[in-house]
Design a protein around this motif. Structure first.
Motif, PDB file in Angstrom:
ATOM      1  N   TYR A 151       0.733  -1.160  -0.153  1.00  0.00           N
ATOM      2  CA  TYR A 151       0.088   0.086   0.072  1.00  0.00           C
ATOM      3  C   TYR A 151       0.822   1.345  -0.112  1.00  0.00           C
ATOM      4  O   TYR A 151       0.250   2.496  -0.221  1.00  0.00           O
ATOM      5  CB  TYR A 151      -1.020   0.111   1.242  1.00  0.00           C
ATOM      6  CG  TYR A 151      -1.827  -1.268   1.170  1.00  0.00           C
ATOM      7  CD1 TYR A 151      -2.864  -1.320   0.134  1.00  0.00           C
ATOM      8  CD2 TYR A 151      -1.815  -2.230   2.277  1.00  0.00           C
ATOM      9  CE1 TYR A 151      -3.852  -2.272   0.265  1.00  0.00           C
ATOM     10  CE2 TYR A 151      -2.619  -3.126   2.252  1.00  0.00           C
ATOM     11  CZ  TYR A 151      -3.606  -3.236   1.260  1.00  0.00           C
ATOM     12  OH  TYR A 151      -4.394  -4.206   1.207  1.00  0.00           O
ATOM     13  N   ASP A 169       2.895   2.502  -2.248  1.00  0.00           N
ATOM     14  CA  ASP A 169       2.582   3.443  -3.244  1.00  0.00           C
ATOM     15  C   ASP A 169       1.373   4.306  -3.116  1.00  0.00           C
ATOM     16  O   ASP A 169       1.480   5.480  -3.637  1.00  0.00           O
ATOM     17  CB  ASP A 169       2.186   2.426  -4.482  1.00  0.00           C
ATOM     18  CG  ASP A 169       3.833   2.239  -5.202  1.00  0.00           C
ATOM     19  OD1 ASP A 169       4.674   2.758  -4.674  1.00  0.00           O
ATOM     20  OD2 ASP A 169       3.744   1.506  -6.375  1.00  0.00           O
ATOM     21  N   ALA A 170       0.458   3.756  -2.806  1.00  0.00           N
ATOM     22  CA  ALA A 170      -0.986   4.428  -2.547  1.00  0.00           C
ATOM     23  C   ALA A 170      -0.814   5.790  -1.433  1.00  0.00           C
ATOM     24  O   ALA A 170      -1.266   6.837  -1.711  1.00  0.00           O
ATOM     25  CB  ALA A 170      -2.006   3.549  -2.142  1.00  0.00           C
ATOM     26  N   ALA A 179       2.359   7.040  -0.634  1.00  0.00           N
ATOM     27  CA  ALA A 179       3.048   8.148  -1.314  1.00  0.00           C
ATOM     28  C   ALA A 179       2.308   9.086  -2.410  1.00  0.00           C
ATOM     29  O   ALA A 179       2.315  10.069  -2.308  1.00  0.00           O
ATOM     30  CB  ALA A 179       4.311   7.343  -1.889  1.00  0.00           C
ATOM     31  N   ASN A 180       1.743   8.241  -3.251  1.00  0.00           N
ATOM     32  CA  ASN A 180       0.911   8.962  -4.515  1.00  0.00           C
ATOM     33  C   ASN A 180       0.041   9.804  -3.761  1.00  0.00           C
ATOM     34  O   ASN A 180      -0.253  11.244  -4.227  1.00  0.00           O
ATOM     35  CB  ASN A 180       0.315   8.115  -5.259  1.00  0.00           C
ATOM     36  CG  ASN A 180       0.995   7.125  -6.072  1.00  0.00           C
ATOM     37  OD1 ASN A 180       2.147   7.797  -6.483  1.00  0.00           O
ATOM     38  ND2 ASN A 180       0.480   6.097  -6.666  1.00  0.00           N
ATOM     39  N   LYS A 237      -4.163   2.813 -12.811  1.00  0.00           N
ATOM     40  CA  LYS A 237      -2.609   2.396 -12.571  1.00  0.00           C
ATOM     41  C   LYS A 237      -2.189   3.318 -11.334  1.00  0.00           C
ATOM     42  O   LYS A 237      -1.345   2.824 -10.668  1.00  0.00           O
ATOM     43  CB  LYS A 237      -1.668   3.111 -13.564  1.00  0.00           C
ATOM     44  CG  LYS A 237      -1.711   1.873 -14.967  1.00  0.00           C
ATOM     45  CD  LYS A 237      -0.717   2.585 -15.877  1.00  0.00           C
ATOM     46  CE  LYS A 237      -1.021   2.146 -17.356  1.00  0.00           C
ATOM     47  NZ  LYS A 237      -0.498   2.949 -18.123  1.00  0.00           N
ATOM     48  N   ILE A 238      -2.583   4.434 -11.069  1.00  0.00           N
ATOM     49  CA  ILE A 238      -2.389   5.154  -9.714  1.00  0.00           C
ATOM     50  C   ILE A 238      -3.637   5.060  -9.090  1.00  0.00           C
ATOM     51  O   ILE A 238      -4.599   5.399  -9.146  1.00  0.00           O
ATOM     52  CB  ILE A 238      -2.095   6.561 -10.246  1.00  0.00           C
ATOM     53  CG1 ILE A 238      -0.935   6.646 -11.078  1.00  0.00           C
ATOM     54  CG2 ILE A 238      -1.778   7.284  -8.866  1.00  0.00           C
ATOM     55  CD1 ILE A 238      -0.657   7.959 -11.710  1.00  0.00           C
ATOM     56  N   ASN A 239      -3.303   4.461  -7.641  1.00  0.00           N
ATOM     57  CA  ASN A 239      -4.323   4.242  -6.344  1.00  0.00           C
ATOM     58  C   ASN A 239      -3.953   5.471  -5.565  1.00  0.00           C
ATOM     59  O   ASN A 239      -2.562   5.534  -5.126  1.00  0.00           O
ATOM     60  CB  ASN A 239      -4.070   3.064  -6.151  1.00  0.00           C
ATOM     61  CG  ASN A 239      -5.098   2.105  -6.836  1.00  0.00           C
ATOM     62  OD1 ASN A 239      -6.288   2.449  -7.411  1.00  0.00           O
ATOM     63  ND2 ASN A 239      -4.456   0.923  -7.197  1.00  0.00           N
TER      64      ASN A 239
END
Lengths: 349, 263, 272
Positions: free
Chosen positions: C57, C59-60, C62-63, C222-224
């Motif tokens: 998670y 990535d989510a 950080a995004n 692609k981006i969560n």
């Protein structure tokens, strides 16, 4: 005395409305000068022009011999005390006062000394850390003054600074401001619509109406020798009577001949006679030059204010003695209490 | 000079960012092809299909009916709640204001999930009723928040004066207080309506049984053949319509107002 | 003045049922494992807390933080000069027209506006007619542009409101004390507009991080972001425990922000 500020032929209008019309004025060094007049007479605009907050349509502002007409407000060594104080709400008392000094990159130690010095001058010792919204109106006023004088301007502009204070506080501040001006040895230009304030504080009073100077003079001159009806009515209370100058320091009004002290009138010239309510002497009927009937009476504390009917015209008389309503009253006037004014050309015809 | 150029540039960038997608929607609403990447001629057929596509049309009607009902109910309740909050003791005010502001500050998805959980536990059937309830819930705080500052400005003695002059309690509120806070009520109602008619996330979590408003209708049909470009047409009509209304309100009435000022 | 006593308690009860109780339920669910909202097989554990630090998670998270932060920053950089320019318009008609221009897009459906960007960012778009293919779908840039476009008005209005409220005499006082225009902007106008900036950031940052439809469309999945995590847990996998934990964390962040804003904005009129 040296001329510090010269205003030459200033013209200013807002949306076709003329605020200042070919206005000329000199202001001396170390002078307490007051601009007084009804609202809308252009006094505040004039102050803003001197401070650089308003531009002129035409004319020149000379300060200390230099033309500053085009200079921005931040380029002028003049500071203002604003009507509703305009203190910075996000800064405390210390930072408000230090604001101008920080811009000039004064070192911190000197800033501290100067802030202390200016707070002492306005009698607010130890208020440095207070927040602006925790101060009373009077205290905010003092901070606003300290914030301006800490920059040691040559001229301090004050735009109706006492307007929001209650009577007692206002009277104290009038006295303190006068003292402050003497201590600092700088020019104060004070704007007010309160004629009493103007008379009690100033070295010089400028009476203005609809963008024009009506009269400039010391408070005594303005009060005792108003130049025209506007000044006579605006500064203090007046009885204004149409009369005729008979020559040889004699004037006739209400069908009675009086002695007077004015001489600069033609024989048989129509003039306006000004008599202040307190300048009437109440005398016994046999010594009276004018006899009237008392129609109204109000107790004012120090004196009575009487309305007296003389030949169908109403006069205001101030006297220490009580008089009965509907009784006859005898009045006399000393020659030096009678002031004659020229009648405007249009009205003579 | 450089500064002026820069601010104008920023203003233009801002306006472009807001209007590019709207212009594209308008373009698509006239596009004969159903595929958004090719343009083969102008058409008005999507505009007529707004009314003929039953599922779309009922979603639009649902959006409007929910928004209108929620706005009216939230405005009426909001007035009385604001009056009560304005009078309450300073001590408890922060707590009530905190609860009141929560739906505004909270992320829509958290509000939506919260409502879904509580509605499920209360045994509600998801659909028109739950969506309306949710919209009323997030509309009231906006109304309350726009009325409160106006109430604060209102002279405290106005109500007392009205009572002194012979008004009953309700008369005093109707004749003195409501007119005094009219602008706040109108702003609140307008914000509530705007939020309600454009809402997607909260509606998405509180609806069910095939009941959809315009936003949930779009979301459920994205990437599917059932998506009808008539939605673009409807959106373009709303954009142009609201533009005309706003211009009329702001420019149509002002000249008369200015005349009064000058006199 | 005592007749309305019922409405306030009723409203407080209403808010407790719809705000406070769901929060408490989610707090309990954070420590629990259930089958949706069926509490019969409830078991308590800290697995949700373990799951939350699962690198899957990261990535989510950080995004969410980076992209929403970027979007809010761009919004601020655009909104501040825009709001400042609007306050300076002397002509009221022109001022109203500019204000309307920034309100109007909000009457256009948010999802459709995102679809507008999506069609433009596709490799195949009408821009092909000009030999341009943006091909941005799936890139962080597309998501950030979408966020800025959607939430810019929410940054402009609170800042405009505070700037409009600054007493002009205070600005004149600053010039009078020797400050240039730039110095006045930095030392007086900017500090006085901070409450508007705080409120603008809250109104753009959190919605950006939690709007699940926007990244779904503009990144083609692609981006969560946080919103997508919560949405998939509640809407698809029915892992209410994990979704609740994420929601509780979000509410806590909002709670802290609320206290911060309430301290700066006593009237509460900056939220509108």
């Amino acid at each position: 005395m040296k001329k510090l500020i010269e205003l030459h032929h200033i013209n200013k209008s807002f949306d076709d409305q003329v605020i200042l019309d070919d206005f000329n004025l000199y202001i001396n060094e170390n002078e307490f000068i007051t601009l007084v007049g009804p609202s809308g007479c252009g006094k505040t605009t004039l102050l803003r022009i001197i401070g650089g907050l308003e531009s002129v349509d035409e004319g020149q502002v000379i300060f200390d011999g230099k033309d500053i007409t085009k200079l921005e407000p931040n380029e002028r060594t003049i500071n203002t005390v604003f009507q509703k104080y305009a203190l910075f709400p996000h800064l405390n008392v210390y930072e408000n006062i230090a604001f101008g000094l920080r811009l000039k990159k004064v070192n911190e130690k000197e800033i501290e000394e100067l802030v202390k010095w200016s707070l002492k001058l306005v009698n607010l010792n130890n208020y440095e850390d207070r927040k602006i919204d925790s101060l009373s109106g009077g205290q905010q006023q003092r901070v606003a003054i300290a914030r301006a004088i800490v920059n040691k301007p040559k001229v301090l502009l004050l735009d109706e600074p006492l307007g929001a204070l209650d009577l007692k506080l206002r009277q104290n501040m009038q006295y303190e401001l006068k003292e402050l001006q003497k201590k600092l040895h700088i020019t104060f230009i004070f704007v007010t619509h309160d004629q009493e304030e103007a008379l009690s504080m100033s070295d010089t009073v400028v009476v203005m109406n609809s963008g024009l100077i009506q009269q400039i003079g010391t408070p005594e001159d303005i009060y005792n020798e108003p130049k025209n009806r506007f000044v006579a009515n605006f500064i203090g209370e007046s009885n204004i009577i149409r009369g005729k100058y008979l020559g040889d320091k004699l004037v006739e009004f209400e069908n009675v001949v009086f002695e007077c002290v004015d001489t600069n009138f033609e024989k048989d010239e129509i003039c306006d006679v000004v008599i202040r309510p307190e300048d009437f002497d109440v005398v016994s009927l046999d010594k009276a030059k004018l006899i009237g009937i008392v129609t109204d009476k109000v107790f004012k504390g120090v004196h009575y204010e009487l309305c007296v009917d003389i030949n169908g015209k109403e006069y205001i008389v101030h006297t220490y003695e009580e008089a009965e309503i509907n009784s006859q009253l005898g009045l006399a006037i000393d020659p030096f209490e009678i002031h004659l004014m020229k009648v405007p050309q249009i009205e003579k015809a | 000079m450089i500064k002026k150029f820069l601010t104008t540039l920023i203003l233009i960038i801002g306006i472009l960012l807001l209007y590019i997608p709207i212009l594209i929607i308008m373009l698509l609403s006239f596009n004969n092809s159903q595929r958004p990447y090719e343009f083969n001629g102008l058409t008005f057929k999507w505009y007529t299909q707004i009314f003929s596509d039953n599922s779309l049309f009922s979603a639009i009607i649902n959006s409007w009916s929910i928004a209108i009902c929620a706005t009216i109910i939230a405005t009426i309740l909001g007035i009385f709640i604001a009056l009560a909050i304005n009078r309450m003791k300073q001590k408890y005010k922060p707590f009530v204001m905190f609860l009141n502001n929560m739906p505004i500050l909270n992320a829509d998805i958290v509000t939506g999930v919260s409502l879904m959980i509580i509605f499920t536990l209360l045994g509600f059937t998801f659909g028109r009723f739950t969506m309306l309830l949710a919209h009323i819930f997030f509309c009231i705080p906006f109304v309350v928040l726009s009325i409160l500052p106006r109430l604060k400005q209102l002279d405290n003695n106005a109500y007392d004066a009205a009572r002194d002059l012979g008004c009953t309690h309700m008369q005093a509120i109707r004749k003195v207080i409501i007119p005094g806070i009219k602008i706040g009520i109108l702003t609140g109602a307008l914000i509530a309506f705007t939020m309600s008619i454009d809402d997607f996330i909260i509606s998405y979590y509180t609806t069910g049984e095939g009941f959809s408003n315009f936003s949930t209708w779009i979301y459920s049909r994205l990437n599917r053949r059932t998506f009808n470009p008539a939605a673009y047409a409807y959106n373009s009509i709303i954009t142009i319509g609201s533009l005309l209304i706003l211009i009329y309100i702001n420019i149509g009435i002002r000249p008369g107002g200015k005349k009064i000022e000058k006199n | 003045m005592k007749k309305h006593n019922i409405i306030l308690p009723l409203y407080i009860i209403w808010l407790i049922i719809l705000v406070l109780i769901p929060f408490i339920l989610m707090l309990i669910l954070s420590f629990a494992h259930t089958d949706g909202l069926d509490f019969s097989n409830i078991s308590f554990s800290l697995t949700n807390f373990k799951e939350i630090i699962d690198p899957v998670y990261f990535d989510a998270y950080a995004n969410s933080i980076i992209l929403s932060f970027l979007a809010s920053l761009i919004c601020l950089l655009l909104a501040y000069p825009i709001a400042l320019t609007i306050t300076k318009f002397k002509n009221n008609k022109l001022k109203n027209i500019i204000l309307i221009m920034f309100i109007l897009p909000m009457w256009s459906n948010m999802l459709l506006r995102i679809i507008g960007w999506e069609t433009l960012f596709q490799p195949n778009s009408i821009l092909n007619y000009f030999d341009i293919s943006l091909n941005l779908i799936g890139s962080p840039i597309a998501v950030v542009i979408g966020m800025v476009s959607t939430y810019l008005p929410f940054m402009i209005f609170p800042i405009y409101t505070v700037l409009n409220k600054i007493d002009p005499a205070v600005i004149e006082a600053s010039y009078d004390l020797g400050a240039t225009k730039t110095q006045t902007l930095r030392r007086v106008i900017f500090p006085l507009s901070l409450p508007g900036i705080y409120s603008g950031i809250t109104m753009t940052f959190l919605p950006s991080a939690t709007n699940f439809a926007l990244p779904e469309r503009l990144s083609a999945g692609k981006i969560n972001l946080l919103g997508n995590l919560i949405n998939s847990n509640f809407g698809k996998t029915f892992d209410y425990g994990f979704g609740s934990l994420l929601s509780v964390i979000l509410i806590t962040i909002i709670f802290i922000l609320t206290i911060f804003i309430n301290r700066k904005d006593k009237d509460g009129d900056l939220l509108l």
